[in-house]
Write a protein that holds these residues in place. Structure first.
Motif, short mmCIF file in Angstrom:
data_model
loop_
_atom_site.label_atom_id
_atom_site.label_comp_id
_atom_site.label_asym_id
_atom_site.label_seq_id
_atom_site.Cartn_x
_atom_site.Cartn_y
_atom_site.Cartn_z
N GLU A 1 1.04 -1.27 0.01
CA GLU A 1 -0.01 0.14 -0.20
C GLU A 1 0.80 1.32 0.04
O GLU A 1 1.69 1.53 1.03
CB GLU A 1 -0.79 -0.01 1.35
CG GLU A 1 -1.80 1.01 1.24
CD GLU A 1 -2.99 0.88 0.25
OE1 GLU A 1 -4.26 1.70 0.29
OE2 GLU A 1 -3.16 -0.22 -0.15
N GLY A 2 1.05 2.20 -1.11
CA GLY A 2 1.72 3.10 -1.19
C GLY A 2 2.96 2.72 -1.75
O GLY A 2 3.14 1.89 -2.69
N LYS A 3 4.04 3.60 -1.48
CA LYS A 3 5.33 3.38 -2.03
C LYS A 3 6.47 2.85 -1.25
O LYS A 3 7.62 2.79 -1.42
CB LYS A 3 5.71 4.56 -2.84
CG LYS A 3 4.66 5.22 -4.02
CD LYS A 3 5.30 6.22 -4.64
CE LYS A 3 4.29 6.66 -5.76
NZ LYS A 3 4.22 5.53 -6.82
N GLU A 4 6.22 2.58 0.07
CA GLU A 4 7.18 2.28 1.04
C GLU A 4 7.42 0.86 1.34
O GLU A 4 6.46 0.18 1.62
CB GLU A 4 6.95 3.10 2.34
CG GLU A 4 7.16 4.76 2.28
CD GLU A 4 8.33 5.20 1.95
OE1 GLU A 4 9.16 4.75 2.34
OE2 GLU A 4 8.39 6.10 0.95
N LEU A 5 8.43 0.50 1.37
CA LEU A 5 8.86 -0.85 1.94
C LEU A 5 10.04 -0.48 2.97
O LEU A 5 10.81 0.26 2.77
CB LEU A 5 9.38 -1.55 0.75
CG LEU A 5 10.04 -3.15 0.97
CD1 LEU A 5 8.82 -3.94 1.28
CD2 LEU A 5 10.82 -3.53 -0.15
N ALA A 6 9.82 -1.48 3.95
CA ALA A 6 10.71 -1.23 5.23
C ALA A 6 11.14 -2.40 6.27
O ALA A 6 10.46 -3.38 6.13
CB ALA A 6 10.01 -0.07 6.30
N MET A 7 12.32 -1.95 6.65
CA MET A 7 12.88 -2.84 7.78
C MET A 7 12.67 -1.87 8.97
O MET A 7 13.45 -1.13 9.06
CB MET A 7 14.24 -3.44 7.76
CG MET A 7 14.79 -4.06 8.78
SD MET A 7 16.48 -4.72 8.66
CE MET A 7 16.25 -5.95 7.88
N PHE A 8 11.45 -2.32 9.86
CA PHE A 8 11.22 -1.46 10.77
C PHE A 8 12.18 -1.75 11.85
O PHE A 8 12.69 -2.67 12.10
CB PHE A 8 10.04 -1.58 11.54
CG PHE A 8 8.63 -0.99 10.61
CD1 PHE A 8 8.26 0.20 11.09
CD2 PHE A 8 8.17 -1.52 9.71
CE1 PHE A 8 7.22 1.05 10.52
CE2 PHE A 8 7.02 -0.90 8.88
CZ PHE A 8 6.66 0.21 9.27
N ASN A 9 12.58 -0.68 12.72
CA ASN A 9 13.36 -0.45 13.85
C ASN A 9 14.77 -0.68 13.46
O ASN A 9 15.79 -1.13 14.36
CB ASN A 9 13.10 -1.76 14.85
CG ASN A 9 13.29 -1.34 16.23
OD1 ASN A 9 13.06 -0.09 16.88
ND2 ASN A 9 13.62 -2.03 17.15
N ALA A 10 15.28 -0.63 12.12
CA ALA A 10 16.83 -0.47 11.83
C ALA A 10 17.25 0.94 12.51
O ALA A 10 16.48 1.94 12.09
CB ALA A 10 16.81 -0.86 10.19
#
Length: 489
Positions: A47-56
């Protein structure tokens, strides 16, 4: 008119083209035979344009933090067309989303070669029985929001089993997570370590122990069950989640980290009744976070003192009431409250308030945990003093839990003060202002006196001592007994 209608129809068609397909997300994680690399294949709705490794987060030598260990990241449409990815640093990526995307990447499992502020137990480490990993550092996920359930399948070395807090999905090593938080904000163990499962505190508990500590599992289970029973009584009902995973392995720090439905702990030294006030306190503290921290959630980071310090105070009081802290342990805890203030302010030279100390939590833990414990003790004592020992901090915790332990609901500092006044009829605002919102050490002497103690401290020697006053009143002695569960002698 025809052009306007055409534009509307085209807009609707575009919106439909990018509407969520209502399908679950899928991740397959393969751990290589030498457990030095994980290969991940996924299809996930972005959803949207963001891919993330959270809490890095960056540390010296690793400007992208845990995201440094990602290799061969590839994104494609579901029909196989490449999607360009922009690496924005520290685990943030941009790609053409609003569609289901195929992901492929490797994770080098080298995290335990580095020192992390929260410790390796909050990131990833190896044992001779497998790998403990936090979901944050295995799963790249949509950054804006993650729609639908997620199915996770593990392909593991021979003889290994996946231990997770997620729901089993029929086949071995296959699970489902309902939310992004449940997927990434949890500890996992992949390997041969043994597991004991039981029901306690309204939850299904899974306890995974390394082979050194497996023989002591009955002692650990006893502590868990007694503490969970106390927490259900303290807060009035079980926590929001109904499954909980505990992973414990030998480790020099003896520290732990709590997550949405799990915690990871290092066990320092031998595990027996004599050392229980140490390893047991960490375990009991992390268990209490399932209520105060994950079910009861602060609106602002500035209330970390309540999440951590008050949790530690309640850990000590419940362990004392359960016979796991004796008088000597309680005395040391009370004396260490003042000693910790002195070390933080005069020894370390920390100048932030207890509320602001969260910005450097791992260096200023004496303020976050110690200052929060002082606040917990002072609140408890003042409530009991003002109500002739009829109302204490547990009554406030139960009332806060009844009002705020709901998904998506958070509390503020003002809520703590308001609820305390509703329950105990006393305004704790001015006192809390002195403890958590100023940089001056809080005077513990009046608090100790209200429990029947004389309190002396000698700054330069860091000596902080409490002794029972010969003129302590019956009400003061009863106050101590009501808090810790035994009479001080």
């Amino acid at each position: 008119m025809k052009k306007t209608m055409l534009a509307v129809l085209l807009g609707c068609a575009l919106n439909l083209a990018h509407a969520w397909d209502q399908q679950p997300n899928h991740y397959k994680v393969r751990i290589d035979a030498d457990a030095q690399r994980a290969h991940v294949e996924a299809d996930v709705w972005i959803e949207g344009k963001e891919l993330a490794m959270f809490n890095a987060f960056a540390i010296p030598g690793l400007k992208d933090g845990q995201a440094t260990f990602i290799d061969k990241l590839d994104a494609r449409t579901m029909d196989g067309k490449p999607l360009p990815i922009k690496d924005k640093g520290e685990g943030e990526y941009e790609l053409d989303g609003d569609r289901r995307v195929k992901l492929s990447y490797d994770v080098r499992l080298e995290h335990d070669k580095y020192d992390w502020p929260g410790g390796q137990e909050e990131v990833l480490y190896h044992t001779d029985e497998g790998v403990m990993a936090i979901g944050y550092y295995l799963f790249l996920v949509p950054g804006e929001k993650m729609l639908g359930q997620t199915r996770v399948e593990f392909d593991l070395p021979q003889g290994w089993v996946a231990r997770t807090p997620w729901k089993q999905a029929g086949a071995p090593n296959v699970f489902t997570a309902d939310t992004r938080r449940e997927l990434v904000n949890n500890a996992l163990f992949l390997g041969t370590a043994q597991q004991e499962q039981f029901t306690s505190g309204g939850m299904q508990i899974s306890m995974v122990l390394g082979k050194r500590n497996w023989p002591q599992r009955a002692m650990m289970r006893e502590l868990i069950e007694r503490q969970l029973a106390s927490y259900v009584k303290l807060f009035g009902r079980p926590p929001l989640a109904d499954r909980y995973l505990i992973i414990a392995n030998p480790g020099a720090t003896g520290d732990g980290g709590a997550f949405a439905g799990s915690f990871s702990q290092f066990l320092k030294g031998d595990i027996n009744a004599m050392t229980r006030p140490f390893w047991g306190r960490v375990m009991a503290h992390e268990l209490l976070h399932f209520w105060n921290g994950h079910s009861l959630v602060p609106a602002q980071p500035s209330e970390e003192w309540f999440k951590e310090g008050v949790t530690d105070y309640l850990t000590v009081t419940t362990m004392a009431r359960n016979g796991m802290f004796n008088q000597a342990h309680v005395t040391r805890f009370l004396e260490n409250l003042g000693r910790g203030q002195s070390v933080a302010r005069q020894g370390q030279g920390l100048t932030s308030t207890v509320q602001d100390a969260v910005k450097d939590k791992h260096n200023a833990w004496l303020l976050v945990y110690g200052g929060g414990s002082i606040a917990g003790l002072a609140m408890d004592v003042e409530l009991r003093r003002a109500t002739q020992n009829k109302v204490g901090l547990p009554d406030v915790m139960k009332a806060l839990y009844a009002e705020f332990a709901q998904p998506g609901k958070t509390y503020t500092h003002a809520d703590i003060v308001r609820v305390a006044k509703q329950v105990g009829g006393v305004d704790l605002g001015p006192m809390l202002q002195k403890i958590v919102a100023t940089t001056e050490p809080f005077d513990l002497k009046p608090v100790m006196q209200e429990m029947g103690f004389e309190y002396e401290h000698f700054l330069f020697m860091l000596e902080h001592d409490i002794t029972l006053r010969p003129d302590a009143t019956a009400a003061q002695k009863q106050r101590f007994k009501d808090i810790f569960g035994f009479s001080y002698k």
